[in-house]
Enzyme design. Structure first.
Site, PDB file in Angstrom:
ATOM      1  N   ASP A 102      34.837 -14.165   1.420  1.00 34.62           N
ATOM      2  CA  ASP A 102      34.316 -13.093   0.138  1.00 34.62           C
ATOM      3  C   ASP A 102      36.092 -12.029   0.676  1.00 34.62           C
ATOM      4  O   ASP A 102      36.927 -12.629  -0.046  1.00 34.62           O
ATOM      5  CB  ASP A 102      33.013 -12.308   1.026  1.00 34.62           C
ATOM      6  CG  ASP A 102      33.252 -10.288   0.178  1.00 34.62           C
ATOM      7  OD1 ASP A 102      32.527 -11.131  -1.054  1.00 34.62           O
ATOM      8  OD2 ASP A 102      33.130 -10.184   0.903  1.00 34.62           O
ATOM      9  N   HIS A 297      26.044 -16.518  -2.233  1.00 32.35           N
ATOM     10  CA  HIS A 297      27.553 -16.128  -1.760  1.00 32.35           C
ATOM     11  C   HIS A 297      27.774 -16.164  -0.373  1.00 32.35           C
ATOM     12  O   HIS A 297      28.151 -16.356  -0.753  1.00 32.35           O
ATOM     13  CB  HIS A 297      27.010 -14.768  -2.387  1.00 32.35           C
ATOM     14  CG  HIS A 297      29.338 -13.620  -2.128  1.00 32.35           C
ATOM     15  ND1 HIS A 297      30.146 -14.295  -2.744  1.00 32.35           N
ATOM     16  CD2 HIS A 297      28.977 -13.026  -1.219  1.00 32.35           C
ATOM     17  CE1 HIS A 297      30.774 -13.592  -1.888  1.00 32.35           C
ATOM     18  NE2 HIS A 297      30.327 -12.469  -1.171  1.00 32.35           N
TER      19      HIS A 297
END
Length: 320
Positions: A102, A297
């Protein structure tokens, strides 16, 4: 049995940083994203240590036991990569492999871009390296995606800060386990007149990779210090564009690996996937991207076994 230990060390950037670490051997730095902490690497620290590596996961600037300054302009990518590379002397290492997920991925890619002499290899999870574009990012986002795009929404001082801090447990349950609501074009937009958390459907059950104890850990880490400093990373998007002007069109040269979740919204739209085809122009030593099936994610938390295997394969293939 390998254990994870904790301590504070000084980065040459001047920041006292909390690190979680395990093992000894070649150094691997594990950089978390938003809104996480060292804890997102709990599955990798021990696995890397038991394979003969010194695995270190810091709380990055503004997070957890590290904390940081209040000034918004102190959260640029130059500050963040300086913090990370500044850990090497205190850890007794001349070089390191830098792994980021991320927001940690841009820090990892930037560290490799700026100091390839210090970075043996670089791994990005979820976020590919992107070339410096023709205009500041917020200007681009506003033109292409509008003011409701979540990164533009985050620019409002105090707004997302207060929403996310109101109930940290609910924030993490929603963001980690909820399902994002997307525009017809697959873009994460904040519903008009609502907040960031309204982008997600509330989960009824937790996925098998996330426990109540995990949620409690994340919530506790953010209860004391809130979300403003982590959000300041987003508030430097344009500043990063200006500061990185000297590296326009520069290549990321260390050996590199990209690990992506099949269902990750960061790379789920057609534009993002099309951009992956040109990555070798930016990072000529980048391996073919590794796609993880049935993965969203939160890559290293959702698929720890697969991520550990990929990391160890990459690490073991690096030259000394």
């Amino acid at each position: 049995m390998t254990t994870i230990t904790h301590r504070q060390i000084e980065s040459t950037s001047g920041l006292s940083m909390h690190i979680a670490e395990a093992g000894s051997g070649p150094l691997v730095l594990l950089l978390h994203g938003f809104p996480e902490s060292w804890y997102s690497w709990r599955h990798q620290l021990v696995a890397l240590a038991e394979a003969g590596y010194h695995a270190v996961a810091p709380d990055q600037r503004g997070y957890g036991g590290t904390g940081g300054p209040d000034e918004v302009d102190q959260y640029s990518l130059l500050h963040l990569s300086g913090d990370v590379l500044g850990l090497l002397p205190a850890l007794g290492a001349d070089r390191a492999v830098v792994v980021g997920h991320d927001w940690g991925a841009p820090v990892a890619w930037t560290s490799a871009l700026l100091r390839p002499d210090l970075v043996r290899g670089v791994v990005g999870l979820s976020v590919p390296p992107f070339p410096r574009g023709p205009m500041p990012l917020l200007q681009l986002f506003r033109q292409l995606l509008g003011d409701d795009y979540y990164m533009v929404h985050f620019q409002q001082p105090g707004v997302a800060d207060a929403e996310l801090a109101r109930d940290p447990y609910t924030t993490f349950r929603t963001v980690l386990a909820g399902r994002p609501r997307l525009s017809p074009d697959g873009i994460p937009l904040v519903p008009e007149g609502n907040g960031f958390l309204d982008m997600f459907t509330l989960p009824t059950d937790l996925p098998d990779w996330l426990t109540e104890d995990d949620l409690a850990h994340f919530a506790t880490e953010f209860t004391a210090n809130g979300f403003t400093r982590p959000l300041n990373w987003y508030r430097n998007l344009d500043r990063n564009w200006y500061l990185t002007a000297p590296w326009h069109n520069a290549q990321i040269l260390p050996p590199a690996l990209l690990i992506l979740g099949e269902h990750d919204l960061v790379v789920a739209n057609d534009g993002a996937r099309a951009g992956l085809a040109a990555l070798n122009e930016l990072a000529p030593n980048l391996a073919e991207p590794l796609w993880l099936p049935d993965c969203g994610h939160w890559t290293q938390q959702e698929k720890p076994k697969e991520v550990n295997q990929a990391l160890l394969g990459f690490l073991d293939g690096l030259a000394d």
